[in-house]
Scaffold this motif. Structure first.
Motif, short mmCIF file in Angstrom:
data_model
loop_
_atom_site.label_atom_id
_atom_site.label_comp_id
_atom_site.label_asym_id
_atom_site.label_seq_id
_atom_site.Cartn_x
_atom_site.Cartn_y
_atom_site.Cartn_z
N TYR A 254 15.33 -7.43 -8.76
CA TYR A 254 14.23 -7.21 -7.81
C TYR A 254 14.21 -8.22 -6.66
O TYR A 254 14.06 -7.82 -5.49
CB TYR A 254 12.90 -7.22 -8.56
CG TYR A 254 11.70 -7.43 -7.69
CD1 TYR A 254 11.25 -6.42 -6.83
CD2 TYR A 254 11.01 -8.64 -7.70
CE1 TYR A 254 10.14 -6.63 -6.02
CE2 TYR A 254 9.91 -8.85 -6.90
CZ TYR A 254 9.48 -7.84 -6.07
OH TYR A 254 8.39 -8.05 -5.27
N PRO A 255 14.37 -9.53 -6.90
CA PRO A 255 14.37 -10.46 -5.76
C PRO A 255 15.47 -10.15 -4.75
O PRO A 255 15.26 -10.28 -3.54
CB PRO A 255 14.58 -11.83 -6.42
CG PRO A 255 14.07 -11.66 -7.80
CD PRO A 255 14.44 -10.27 -8.18
N LEU B 211 14.41 -7.30 -2.72
CA LEU B 211 13.40 -7.75 -1.76
C LEU B 211 14.06 -8.40 -0.55
O LEU B 211 13.68 -8.12 0.60
CB LEU B 211 12.45 -8.72 -2.45
CG LEU B 211 11.15 -9.06 -1.72
CD1 LEU B 211 10.27 -7.82 -1.59
CD2 LEU B 211 10.41 -10.15 -2.47
N TRP C 118 7.51 -1.01 3.60
CA TRP C 118 8.43 -1.06 2.46
C TRP C 118 8.35 -2.43 1.77
O TRP C 118 8.30 -2.51 0.55
CB TRP C 118 9.87 -0.81 2.93
CG TRP C 118 10.17 0.62 3.22
CD1 TRP C 118 9.80 1.34 4.32
CD2 TRP C 118 10.92 1.52 2.40
NE1 TRP C 118 10.27 2.62 4.25
CE2 TRP C 118 10.96 2.75 3.07
CE3 TRP C 118 11.56 1.39 1.17
CZ2 TRP C 118 11.62 3.86 2.53
CZ3 TRP C 118 12.22 2.49 0.64
CH2 TRP C 118 12.24 3.71 1.32
N LEU C 119 8.35 -3.47 2.59
CA LEU C 119 8.30 -4.83 2.04
C LEU C 119 6.98 -5.06 1.33
O LEU C 119 6.95 -5.56 0.19
CB LEU C 119 8.48 -5.85 3.17
CG LEU C 119 8.41 -7.33 2.75
CD1 LEU C 119 9.53 -7.66 1.78
CD2 LEU C 119 8.50 -8.22 3.99
N LEU D 140 5.77 -16.06 -5.52
CA LEU D 140 6.50 -15.73 -4.29
C LEU D 140 7.51 -16.83 -3.96
O LEU D 140 8.63 -16.55 -3.53
CB LEU D 140 5.52 -15.53 -3.13
CG LEU D 140 4.60 -14.31 -3.23
CD1 LEU D 140 3.60 -14.31 -2.07
CD2 LEU D 140 5.41 -13.02 -3.23
N GLU E 205 5.22 -5.08 -7.65
CA GLU E 205 5.63 -6.07 -8.65
C GLU E 205 4.47 -6.98 -9.04
O GLU E 205 4.20 -7.21 -10.22
CB GLU E 205 6.81 -6.90 -8.13
CG GLU E 205 7.55 -7.67 -9.21
CD GLU E 205 6.89 -8.99 -9.55
OE1 GLU E 205 7.00 -9.42 -10.72
OE2 GLU E 205 6.26 -9.59 -8.67
N THR F 61 15.57 -5.80 1.61
CA THR F 61 14.54 -5.13 2.40
C THR F 61 14.16 -5.96 3.62
O THR F 61 13.95 -5.43 4.71
CB THR F 61 13.30 -4.86 1.53
OG1 THR F 61 13.67 -4.09 0.39
CG2 THR F 61 12.24 -4.10 2.32
N VAL F 62 14.08 -7.28 3.45
CA VAL F 62 13.79 -8.16 4.58
C VAL F 62 14.89 -8.05 5.64
O VAL F 62 14.60 -7.99 6.84
CB VAL F 62 13.65 -9.62 4.10
CG1 VAL F 62 13.55 -10.57 5.29
CG2 VAL F 62 12.42 -9.77 3.21
N LEU G 257 6.87 -3.13 -2.03
CA LEU G 257 7.62 -3.75 -3.12
C LEU G 257 6.87 -4.94 -3.71
O LEU G 257 6.76 -5.11 -4.92
CB LEU G 257 9.00 -4.20 -2.63
CG LEU G 257 10.06 -3.12 -2.46
CD1 LEU G 257 11.30 -3.69 -1.79
CD2 LEU G 257 10.43 -2.53 -3.83
N LEU G 258 6.35 -5.79 -2.81
CA LEU G 258 5.59 -6.95 -3.27
C LEU G 258 4.34 -6.53 -4.04
O LEU G 258 4.04 -7.08 -5.10
CB LEU G 258 5.20 -7.83 -2.08
CG LEU G 258 6.30 -8.68 -1.45
CD1 LEU G 258 5.80 -9.31 -0.16
CD2 LEU G 258 6.75 -9.76 -2.43
N LEU H 99 10.72 -16.35 -6.03
CA LEU H 99 11.53 -15.13 -5.93
C LEU H 99 12.97 -15.38 -5.47
O LEU H 99 13.91 -14.82 -6.05
CB LEU H 99 10.84 -14.12 -5.02
CG LEU H 99 9.63 -13.41 -5.65
CD1 LEU H 99 8.96 -12.51 -4.63
CD2 LEU H 99 10.04 -12.62 -6.88
#
Length: 434
Positions: free
Chosen positions: A350-351, A354, A370-371, A408, A378, A357-358, A374-375, A411
């Motif tokens: 997952y990280p 993420l 989207w970002l 955070l 989770e 996605t960034v 996801l955050l 991550l």
């Protein structure tokens, strides 16, 4: 604790299924049999923590028959503190000293191989037993089933307030004002009252304690508890307070001595748990007793996260047949652990997802939603599970909210863990050890 990083979709579904499909295992009832127990505390510069650990053994309803403290090259007064604490406990205390640090695994091996007792209890020097029936409950699990290789209780963070209360109730009355077992603790507690110390605590350690409290609720109250229902065993113990079957522990040590020596991954308790499961033995979590352990500061947290996460992946690599088996059988050695390991492996990506996605957001390929999505998915899943398995749900919710910034902050470490383990495998590096 050892999971690669977050609990996301697959692990949530697997553990949720276990909660709904299978009932909780019955608690063991002590038969009154009391096999001999030797306790071992590996210690390196623990003058301000080890008195709590030793005194918590002394207050047990079933204390160990003797204690061996292995001073692993300390440069502080750990040895003097141990010598001074002998008079206040109801068992023999032996102090062994290493001139230079050799590591926790080497210390445990040394005591396990030399001992004759049936059970060996490993207690970290920065951990103390919160429940007075801790050892009694763990002994009961070993009595209940001959296949139990190790048993352990729940872990909770140790806070300043907790330690001060233990000092007042259990330590102050046992030792005089000038006793080496008491002086470092009193000095530390007094230092906590300064404004600078309070500021550093609330900025650097208190958020980690809240984060870890939530993490432990999820890891122990949801994941390990679900594994106990699914497989009759956890994959690995919470290594800061574990009661081992000493002969089986030595068998594992001997079995990997030639190939691995003391490098049983970056966290030896995870490797040992996988090794026991590989042999068809069980690692039992006892939910009704607990221990408290010191947490790292925010600055120290990434290193400990790396050690735990990498040890999980390293153990899964060493025990590949166990980690990829998705179908079970009547033989306990063929339990379908792969369902759990593979789910955690996928969720642990997952990280990385993420971060990808960034990157896509920066390239304007995906939208900001989207970002955030996801955050939100989770973090909300994590918080819901933490609250659902807690007894004090308002407090659990507050802890989950406070721990969000720390989570955070953690991550990126999830991606680093995967990349570094893969790099080690590609380079042929197997020098994994604390």
């Amino acid at each position: 604790m050892g999971a690669p990083m977050p609990i996301l979709g697959l692990s949530t579904m697997l553990c949720g299924y276990a909660k709904l499909r299978y009932g909780a295992l019955p608690a063991a009832v002590s038969t009154g049999a009391q096999p001999d127990v030797v306790a071992v505390i590996p210690a390196l510069n623990e003058e301000r923590t080890i008195p709590y650990a030793i005194v918590s053994l002394a207050t047990q309803t079933v204390p160990p028959d003797r204690l061996v403290v292995v001073d692993d090259g300390s440069t502080d007064s750990t040895g003097d503190v141990v010598e001074g604490i002998r008079s206040g406990v109801p068992f023999d205390v032996e102090l062994r000293t290493h001139e230079t640090p050799r590591g926790k695994t080497a210390s445990i091996k040394e005591v396990a191989r030399a001992a004759t007792e049936e059970r060996l209890f490993v207690l970290d020097a920065d951990t103390y037993l919160e429940s007075e029936t801790y050892l009694e409950a763990l002994l009961g699990e070993h009595e209940r089933d001959d296949d139990v290789a190790c048993a352990f209780g729940r872990v909770r963070p140790s806070t300043r307030a907790d330690k001060a209360a233990v000092f007042d109730s259990e330590i102050r009355g046992r030792y005089g004002e000038d006793d080496p077992a008491r002086v470092p603790l009193e000095e530390e507690i007094e230092s906590w009252e300064t404004p600078g110390s309070k500021l550093r605590y609330y900025l650097g350690r208190w958020p980690v304690e809240r984060y870890r409290d939530t993490l432990y609720r999820v890891e122990q109250g949801f994941i390990k508890e679900a594994y106990m229902r699914l497989f009759g065993t956890a994959l690995f113990p919470a290594g800061c307070g574990v009661l081992y079957d000493r002969e089986r522990l030595v068998e594992v040590f001997d079995g990997y001595e030639a190939s691995l020596g003391d490098n049983l991954t970056n966290s030896e308790d995870i490797f040992l748990g996988f090794a026991f499961a590989h042999r068809g033995l069980t690692n039992v979590q006892v939910d009704r007793v607990s221990m408290r352990t010191a947490e790292p500061s925010l600055r120290e947290l990434p290193r400990q996260t790396y050690l735990w996460g990498s040890a999980y992946l390293q153990s899964a690599y060493y025990f590949r047949r166990l980690s990829t088996r998705v179908r079970g059988g009547d033989d306990p050695r063929r339990r379908p652990y792969g369902r759990a390991v593979l789910a955690q492996f996928v969720d642990g990506l997952y990280p990385s997802m993420l971060l990808l996605t960034v990157a896509l957001l920066a390239l304007q390929i995906v939208d900001l939603e989207w970002l955030f999505g996801l955050l939100a998915f989770e973090l909300s899943t994590y918080a819901v599970i933490a609250v659902a398995v807690a007894r004090e749900r308002k407090r659990a919710l507050l802890g989950a909210l406070v721990s969000v910034p720390v989570r955070l902050f953690q991550l990126p470490m999830g991606t680093y863990v995967y990349l570094r383990v893969v790099a080690d495998l590609l380079r042929g590096n197997r020098s994994w050890g604390k």
